[in-house]
Design an enzyme around this catalytic site. Structure first.
Site, PDB file in Angstrom:
ATOM      1  N   HIS A  53       0.691  -1.255   0.019  1.00  0.00           N
ATOM      2  CA  HIS A  53      -0.051  -0.032  -0.161  1.00  0.00           C
ATOM      3  C   HIS A  53       0.864   1.068  -0.256  1.00  0.00           C
ATOM      4  O   HIS A  53       1.994   1.327   0.323  1.00  0.00           O
ATOM      5  CB  HIS A  53      -0.950   0.228   1.334  1.00  0.00           C
ATOM      6  CG  HIS A  53      -0.140  -0.016   2.663  1.00  0.00           C
ATOM      7  ND1 HIS A  53      -0.299  -1.041   3.417  1.00  0.00           N
ATOM      8  CD2 HIS A  53       0.447   1.014   3.094  1.00  0.00           C
ATOM      9  CE1 HIS A  53       0.444  -0.718   4.334  1.00  0.00           C
ATOM     10  NE2 HIS A  53       0.937   0.671   4.312  1.00  0.00           N
TER      11      HIS A  53
HETATM   12  P1  TYD Z   1      -1.563  -2.378   7.638  1.00  0.00           P
HETATM   13  O1  TYD Z   1      -1.028  -1.153   7.605  1.00  0.00           O
HETATM   14  O2  TYD Z   1      -2.022  -3.048   6.240  1.00  0.00           O
HETATM   15  O3  TYD Z   1      -0.178  -3.704   7.759  1.00  0.00           O
HETATM   16  P2  TYD Z   1       1.095  -3.849   6.985  1.00  0.00           P
HETATM   17  O4  TYD Z   1       1.656  -2.416   6.443  1.00  0.00           O
HETATM   18  O5  TYD Z   1       1.934  -4.291   7.952  1.00  0.00           O
HETATM   19  O6  TYD Z   1       0.883  -4.682   5.919  1.00  0.00           O
HETATM   20  O7  TYD Z   1      -2.421  -2.885   8.801  1.00  0.00           O
HETATM   21  C1  TYD Z   1      -2.856  -4.408   8.971  1.00  0.00           C
HETATM   22  C2  TYD Z   1      -4.201  -3.863   9.823  1.00  0.00           C
HETATM   23  O8  TYD Z   1      -3.974  -3.463  11.047  1.00  0.00           O
HETATM   24  C3  TYD Z   1      -5.312  -3.427   9.138  1.00  0.00           C
HETATM   25  O9  TYD Z   1      -6.400  -3.850   9.384  1.00  0.00           O
HETATM   26  C4  TYD Z   1      -5.136  -1.821   9.792  1.00  0.00           C
HETATM   27  C5  TYD Z   1      -4.997  -2.242  11.229  1.00  0.00           C
HETATM   28  N1  TYD Z   1      -4.084  -1.137  11.731  1.00  0.00           N
HETATM   29  C6  TYD Z   1      -4.540  -0.522  12.964  1.00  0.00           C
HETATM   30  O10 TYD Z   1      -5.717  -0.547  13.183  1.00  0.00           O
HETATM   31  N2  TYD Z   1      -3.812   0.498  13.356  1.00  0.00           N
HETATM   32  C7  TYD Z   1      -2.471   0.999  12.931  1.00  0.00           C
HETATM   33  O11 TYD Z   1      -1.811   1.818  13.391  1.00  0.00           O
HETATM   34  C8  TYD Z   1      -2.097   0.032  11.904  1.00  0.00           C
HETATM   35  C9  TYD Z   1      -0.522   0.251  11.465  1.00  0.00           C
HETATM   36  C10 TYD Z   1      -2.792  -1.227  11.428  1.00  0.00           C
END
Ligand code: TYD
Length: 138
Positions: A53
């Site tokens: 992303h």
């Molecule tokens: P995501 O940012 O997509 O993880 P990565 O970058 O490690 O692939 O986040 C994973 C899940 O966690 C998504 O459902 C959103 C949630 N999340 C939160 O609720 N708060 C946060 O601060 C973060 C970073 C993620």
């Protein structure tokens, strides 16, 4: 690590060495934004990659504080990768940079400092949409 790269911006934290290594970071002095949120990733599935992303506004600095990780950065026209090992060196991930975290090890711990509180609306999770938006940036 390639310090001359245009996408890879590394931030080296001050380190105090006495009977341990102590790294510290202060907003403005070492981190180019006010830190509004921290989160960390432990115990990741080593067979899976994460990220995939970009953020519309959120800026982040990622530290690998144990183990290692490879980060792929993509600004829509150029892709670069960097391997981080457990040190006081953080990777600045600007807004509108598509990023992927690959090669998690069993012991990898990532600590991320963010400029914004969590907002799912700040995410672009569709790569084609990202490319379209990124290519509008002059
Ligand atoms: P995501 O940012 O997509 O993880 P990565 O970058 O490690 O692939 O986040 C994973 C899940 O966690 C998504 O459902 C959103 C949630 N999340 C939160 O609720 N708060 C946060 O601060 C973060 C970073 C993620």
């Amino acid at each position: 690590m390639n310090r001359k790269s245009e996408l890879i911006r590394l931030i080296e934290l001050p380190k105090i060495e006495d009977d341990c290594n102590l790294f510290y970071a202060e907003s403005k002095n070492h981190i180019p934004f006010l830190i509004k949120r921290i989160y960390y990733i432990t115990n990741a599935n080593t067979k899976l990659n994460r990220g995939y992303h970009a953020h519309l506004k959120n800026q982040q600095i990622l530290f690998c504080i144990n183990g290692s990780i490879t980060i792929v950065l993509d600004n829509g026209s150029k892709k670069e990768r960097v391997k981080l090992k457990a040190t006081g060196i953080g990777l600045f991930i600007d807004k509108m940079i598509w990023h992927e975290m690959i090669d998690f090890q069993k012991d990898t711990i990532l600590l991320i400092l963010a400029s914004m509180i969590f907002d799912e609306k700040d995410y672009i999770r569709d790569y084609e949409k990202f490319k379209k938006e990124a290519n509008k940036i002059p």
